[in-house]
Design an enzyme around this catalytic site. Sequence first.
Site, PDB file in Angstrom:
ATOM      1  N   GLU A   1      -4.123  -9.543   3.049  1.00 49.74           N
ATOM      2  CA  GLU A   1      -5.009  -9.388   4.288  1.00 49.74           C
ATOM      3  C   GLU A   1      -6.308 -10.146   4.041  1.00 49.74           C
ATOM      4  O   GLU A   1      -6.740 -10.705   5.286  1.00 49.74           O
ATOM      5  CB  GLU A   1      -5.674  -7.824   4.106  1.00 49.74           C
ATOM      6  CG  GLU A   1      -4.412  -6.819   4.609  1.00 49.74           C
ATOM      7  CD  GLU A   1      -3.783  -6.279   3.478  1.00 49.74           C
ATOM      8  OE1 GLU A   1      -3.232  -5.331   3.633  1.00 49.74           O
ATOM      9  OE2 GLU A   1      -3.825  -6.895   2.208  1.00 49.74           O
TER      10      GLU A   1
ATOM     11  N   GLU B   1       0.791  -1.089   0.108  1.00 53.29           N
ATOM     12  CA  GLU B   1      -0.031  -0.055  -0.048  1.00 53.29           C
ATOM     13  C   GLU B   1       0.978   1.116  -0.058  1.00 53.29           C
ATOM     14  O   GLU B   1       0.515   2.150  -0.651  1.00 53.29           O
ATOM     15  CB  GLU B   1      -1.002   0.123   1.114  1.00 53.29           C
ATOM     16  CG  GLU B   1      -2.254  -1.270   1.071  1.00 53.29           C
ATOM     17  CD  GLU B   1      -3.122  -1.054   2.269  1.00 53.29           C
ATOM     18  OE1 GLU B   1      -4.166  -0.519   1.993  1.00 53.29           O
ATOM     19  OE2 GLU B   1      -2.636  -1.475   3.410  1.00 53.29           O
TER      20      GLU B   1
END
Length: 260
Positions: free
Chosen positions: A134, A114
């Site tokens: 995730e 990210e």
Amino acid sequence: MSTDPILLDVENAIATITINRAETLNALDVPTIRAMHIVLDKVETDPDVRVLVFTGAGRAFIAGGDIADLNSRQGLAHYQEFAEEIHNLFRRIETFDKPTIGAVNGFALGGGTELLLALDIRILSDKAKLGLPEITLGLFPGAGGTQRIIRQLPLCRAKEIMYTGDMLTPEEAVSVGLANRVVPHDTLMDSVRDTAAKIAHKSPLVLKLLKRTLSDGGDMPLSAALRHEQAMIGLVLDSADAHEGCGAFLEKREATFKGR
């Protein structure tokens, strides 16, 4: 060895920012995020710094968030503290007026990928591993990753990466457009510094205005973005650096840009 979570080294107009939590594979937590802001405050106002390089200590770039910390949170507290802080940090980095480069030395998972999505240029060691795993924890990317990746990669590839949680090899990351190139691990920092030095020799003022044009224009319809570009290049032509660059070309000499 310093125990500070963020290390800063400035040399030859290049600021190298190292996430320094090797014992946790540089997992991000609130103190680390806040320490990053302090470092960014320093380089933002330093006229001698023209390019920022982000890397990690040990064998990881950033292996993600601190899972134990995340597991201790409930939704509202997470939204108000960690999520708010990491979103603000990554947006600050994404819109930072100086060019940014990621030197990915190892694992860049979850929050590591990210962060990469918020950086201008991404150079990978051949030992790097990227991904958004995730989903394997019953979560999904929550530091801006869901929105940045669908704006940078084909939608079907972005969804596959998030839905499966699979790790990407450096070559796969480059092939889908997540990174610029792969270099041998032992030459990573030399390669990054070469690229940073090339950028640092350009006009810092024009780079700032170019980066703003790209960032702002990406959020606009094309018709408005073209008008924005037209206005910004007009500002550039009011700068001494623009005329220094054109003059140097005509006089067959190397330009000296001073950021004015």
